[in-house]
Design an enzyme around this catalytic site. Sequence first.
Site, short mmCIF file in Angstrom:
data_model
loop_
_atom_site.label_atom_id
_atom_site.label_comp_id
_atom_site.label_asym_id
_atom_site.label_seq_id
_atom_site.Cartn_x
_atom_site.Cartn_y
_atom_site.Cartn_z
N CYS A 185 0.75 -0.90 0.12
CA CYS A 185 -0.10 -0.52 -0.04
C CYS A 185 0.47 1.54 0.22
CB CYS A 185 -1.18 -0.18 1.09
SG CYS A 185 -1.94 -1.54 1.27
N HIS A 237 -3.91 6.94 2.28
CA HIS A 237 -3.97 5.46 1.36
C HIS A 237 -5.31 5.68 2.37
CE1 HIS A 237 -4.15 1.60 1.44
NE2 HIS A 237 -3.37 1.09 1.61
N ASN A 258 -9.93 -0.62 -0.81
CA ASN A 258 -8.96 -0.20 -0.02
C ASN A 258 -7.67 -1.09 -1.88
OD1 ASN A 258 -6.42 -0.67 -0.10
ND2 ASN A 258 -5.74 -1.67 1.97
#
Length: 333
Positions: free
Chosen positions: A116, A256, A286
């Site tokens: 990520c 994020h 996500n």
Amino acid sequence: MQKITAAITSVGGYVPEYRLTNAILETMIDTNDEWIKSRTGVEERRILKGEGLATSDMCVPAVLELCKKRGILPEEIDCLIVATVTPDMIFPSTANILCDKIGAVNAWGFDLSAACSGFLFGLTTGSALVESGRYKKVVVVGADKMSAIVDYTDRTTCILFGDGAGAVLLEPSMDGMGVKDSLLKSDGSGKDFLYMKAGGSLKPASVETVLAKEHCIYQSGQHVFKAAVKGMADAAFDLLERNHLTGDDIAWLVPHQANKRIIDATANRMGLSQDKVMLNIQRYGNTTAATIPLCLWDWEKQLHKGDKIVLAAFGGGFTWGATLVEWAYDTAS
Ligand code: UT7
């Protein structure tokens, strides 16, 4: 001699059409809309459907859009970095495949694996190439087809992830615009809390690994949650401090999008109000390396030349960090 900095001069993005809503997930696993929304903030995610479509197929429209907006041809790209944990295949790199698909015949490229945090690691790497004076047009893509590695019977992970791609163009600036500072971290002792168990050289694919679903994401949610709250908030705060800035100096936090509660904790630590936080987790979930460039893509028109923005991420590895960017252009609306 004046210092060259790397300015973001264009943004592109792509999310697939298909929407996997919480209501649909309720028909697949034992979950409910209220739990998912309150624990994560996600309402729906986009899923890339169709035989033969891979991560590179989402990168193509994102990079072509970026080129069109900037008025350049793919042939003008010098280097192309793809941050991803879901490459089309282990090798060759998705960057190689992407260069071929878009006709970036003069570029070299490579994939970068930092989960990520991949986009931040790629942005820092790409910036250094521009700052060196050797490269004039570097494209950094964050892209993941998470649906390829999600186990849709595991309710603790399948509610979180979606597919997408975002990309930025980096070009030299002589007036100090662009990537100003990055504080990045890696800690391999976190490797057992968020990872794919098989398919690498440690545990090659076998009938057993497939049956045990070891080619899907494994996550120890609470462990990652605690580390993420601390890691992302600390990195963003320390970055502000070492640049003698406070939350008042920051136009936007670009976090994020893993969990709204982690984002809120980071914003609080930086002293930022909600209206300065980019949030699209409710629409895309996500998307791993794609979350941050997709935020820039969604908010591009609201960004103004001179805005100071902080990009922050935490992900598998563990990897985490924060990057300070001074926005380099206004978008004609
Ligand atoms: O992007 C990379 C980094 N990743 C992250 O930052 C993710 C970090 N972790 C998280 O975001 C959260 O830990 C999750 C969203 C994954 C889970 O939220 P949580 O608040 O940590 O839930 P939990 O794992 O503590 O589970 C609480 C309860 C459990 O039931 P019991 O044992 O209390 O009866 C779970 O079984 O919620 C249950 N549960 C669910 N219930 C309904 C777990 N998943 C679900 C679900 N629907 N989908």
